[in-house]
Design an enzyme around this catalytic site. Structure first.
Site, short mmCIF file in Angstrom:
data_model
loop_
_atom_site.label_atom_id
_atom_site.label_comp_id
_atom_site.label_asym_id
_atom_site.label_seq_id
_atom_site.Cartn_x
_atom_site.Cartn_y
_atom_site.Cartn_z
N GLU A 179 15.92 -1.94 -5.41
CA GLU A 179 15.88 -2.70 -6.68
C GLU A 179 16.92 -2.15 -7.64
O GLU A 179 16.61 -1.78 -8.79
CB GLU A 179 14.47 -2.71 -7.28
CG GLU A 179 13.48 -3.42 -6.36
CD GLU A 179 12.18 -3.87 -7.01
OE1 GLU A 179 11.88 -3.47 -8.15
OE2 GLU A 179 11.45 -4.64 -6.35
N GLU B 143 9.81 -5.96 0.45
CA GLU B 143 8.62 -5.85 -0.41
C GLU B 143 8.08 -7.26 -0.63
O GLU B 143 8.81 -8.12 -1.13
CB GLU B 143 8.94 -5.19 -1.76
CG GLU B 143 9.14 -3.70 -1.65
CD GLU B 143 9.32 -3.01 -3.00
OE1 GLU B 143 8.70 -3.44 -4.00
OE2 GLU B 143 10.08 -2.03 -3.05
O1 AHR Z 1 5.64 -1.99 -4.87
C1 AHR Z 1 5.60 -1.59 -6.20
C2 AHR Z 1 6.98 -1.64 -6.84
O2 AHR Z 1 7.42 -2.96 -6.89
C3 AHR Z 1 8.09 -0.93 -6.11
O3 AHR Z 1 8.12 0.43 -6.40
C4 AHR Z 1 9.30 -1.60 -6.63
O4 AHR Z 1 10.37 -1.59 -5.70
C5 AHR Z 1 8.83 -3.01 -6.95
O5 AHR Z 1 9.21 -3.41 -8.20
#
Ligand code: AHR
Length: 512
Positions: A193, A316
């Site tokens: 991110e 994710e």
């Molecule tokens: O999964 C929780 C958080 O969500 C992670 O640390 C981040 O990459 C995303 O914003």
């Protein structure tokens, strides 16, 4: 009176019309596309009770352990064939310095996890412990390197420590720490991110940083790194466009995309357990949005990479709700309902059906955080409804994708609709066909009439995951409320197969 009679009649007619809802589907054995097993990957961050008090527990906790790794959790994950585990973050990855987490535990530095709750990170779980965990689960490690606060030198050293088989100070350090052979880690994230917690970069800046860091991510003999660029947040198509334009295709194995299903909005996400049909419907609608994201990101990738060499890694994903009342808001501990299982099953069907481009995905986050597979409470452990979806879907891993054609009946709530049915199918190396079908409709059963092209079979088996209410959950008091059971509401007639799915269900049909 007349009005009441009319509505009663209307409801009865609607009930019967809906109860008889059916659809046609064609499943053909005509593709050579593989569903990558890495679509079934998971994610474990130094966040809340995922690593600490999830995987890695107190020496005194009375559960089977190897070192401090909890073996009941490991056994459950082995059973669903977890192919890879992403670590150490997440946002935490860009504040993590790997050399803090090796060697004598009593001498490891204490840091502050500034991202998740300002708590002390004692670094007792580090690189060698993570690789030990992966080894026990039987999965591949996927390490997210630190671009935000780390240097290319630090990243280069970490990879040398992990993967170099020859004589060097770092390889010798790994040997001294108990691991003679190189770990051969291949999945390597270059930042996380980077548009946000990983450094608030522009895509132009990040693409340059990617090239800089990736230059020093070396392939030591025996291991070719699969480098994954930090990709877009949901519908940030400009991010994808710039990265694909600036980073040569041969310099990355994949590029990520993150998408979380949020029921209401980021400020008021909604309860994990106490929700009505409106919120159930919204959750499903927002989950289905991922297909549009995949289509649009894939179209951009196709422009620069028409041969589809670069994987779209959805590293994710999952539903993100409010935390359970009374728990630390920074720990992201949420319960997991039948709705969440339907969301997982639907998303996995979408990934399977886009397996030409989606070749990795990691659900956030395995134990005690977000859409977890497993919840723990001291020595107790439960499997969530989402866990059972991964158990049903494990047969798709590395199987040949079978194309499907169908138009789904609508599930309508108030004046909005979504496709009630979604599905995917595959054929494994023994010729066994697995079809996973989801009925999202909260009220109506639906009969799916399948026409099977070039598919022959002698026996059928079925399994189902369902429950009475969309917010049914497993608790430590009642851990088996929502779980898979055998299913037999199907009929074979020549080369036609009809399957009747109850409301809110996930069905696995196996044709042998
Ligand atoms: O999964 C929780 C958080 O969500 C992670 O640390 C981040 O990459 C995303 O914003």
């Amino acid at each position: 009176m007349k009005k009441i009679a009319f509505y009663t009649l209307f409801s009865i007619v609607t009930y019967f019309l809906q109860a008889q809802s059916s659809m046609q589907i064609t499943i053909s054995d005509t593709s050579h596309q593989t569903i990558s097993k890495y679509i079934y990957g998971h994610f474990a961050e130094h966040l809340g009770r995922c690593i600490y008090d999830g995987f890695w527990v107190d020496d005194n906790l009375n559960v089977p352990k190897k070192d401090r790794i909890r073996l009941d959790v490991v056994e459950a994950l082995k059973k669903i064939h977890v192919p890879d585990l992403r670590w150490p973050g997440g946002c935490f990855a860009d504040q993590y310095h790997w050399s803090d987490g090796i060697g004598d535990r009593s001498k490891r530095p204490q840091r502050v996890n500034t991202t998740w709750g300002m708590i002390t990170e004692d670094n007792s779980f580090g690189t060698d412990e993570f690789l030990q965990l992966c080894n026990l689960i039987g999965c591949e490690p996927y390490i997210a390197g630190n671009v935000g606060t780390g240097t290319p030198q630090e990243m280069e050293n970490w990879i040398e420590y992990l993967n170099y088989n020859g004589k060097s100070t770092l390889a010798d350090l790994r040997r001294k720490n108990g691991h003679d052979a190189p770990y051969n880690v291949s999945f390597w994230g270059v930042g996380n991110e980077t548009w946000g917690c990983g450094g608030n970069m522009t895509p132009e800046f990040y693409a340059d940083q990617y090239k800089r860091y990736a230059t020093f991510c070396k392939d030591y003999p025996g291991t070719s790194l699969k480098k994954i660029a930090s990709g877009a947040n949901a519908d940030d198509y400009n991010w994808m466009e710039i990265c694909m334009k600036k980073i040569p295709v041969q310099e990355m194995w994949g590029i990520s995309m993150h998408y979380y299903t949020i029921v209401n909005n980021w400020q008021h996400k909604g309860s994990a357990t106490d929700f009505n049909e409106q919120e159930y419907f919204n959750g499903l609608k927002n989950c289905l949005h991922i297909e549009e994201l995949i289509n649009k990101h894939s179209a951009i990738m196709d422009k620069y990479d028409p041969q589809k060499k670069v994987a779209l890694a959805v590293d994710e994903w999952g539903i993100w709700t409010d935390v359970e009342p009374g728990t630390n808001p920074a720990f992201l501990y949420q319960q997991n309902s039948l709705r969440d299982a339907l969301i997982a099953a639907t998303t996995l069907n979408i990934f399977n059906n886009h397996c030409d481009r989606v070749r990795m995905a990691n659900l956030a986050q395995t134990v005690n955080v977000l859409q977890a597979l497993i919840l723990t409470d001291k020595d107790k452990m439960l499997l969530t409804p989402t866990y059972y979806v991964f158990d049903l879907y494990k047969y798709h891993q590395d199987a040949t994708w079978l194309p499907l054609e169908f138009t789904s009946p609508a599930y309508t709530f108030e004046n909005k609709s979504l496709a009630a049915i979604n599905a995917s199918a595959s054929k494994d190396s023994n010729g066994v066909v697995h079809i996973t079908i989801v009925n999202l409709d909260a009220h109506n059963k639906i009969t799916v009439n399948a026409s099977l092209q070039n598919i022959t079979f002698k026996n059928i088996e079925g399994e189902i995951l369902t429950s009475q209410k969309f917010n049914d959950i497993n608790t430590f008091q009642q851990p088996d409320k929502v779980k898979t059971t055998s299913f037999s509401d199907y009929k074979k007639n020549g080369d036609k197969l009809s399957v009747t799915l109850p409301p809110m269900s996930v069905v696995l049909i196996t044709l042998m």
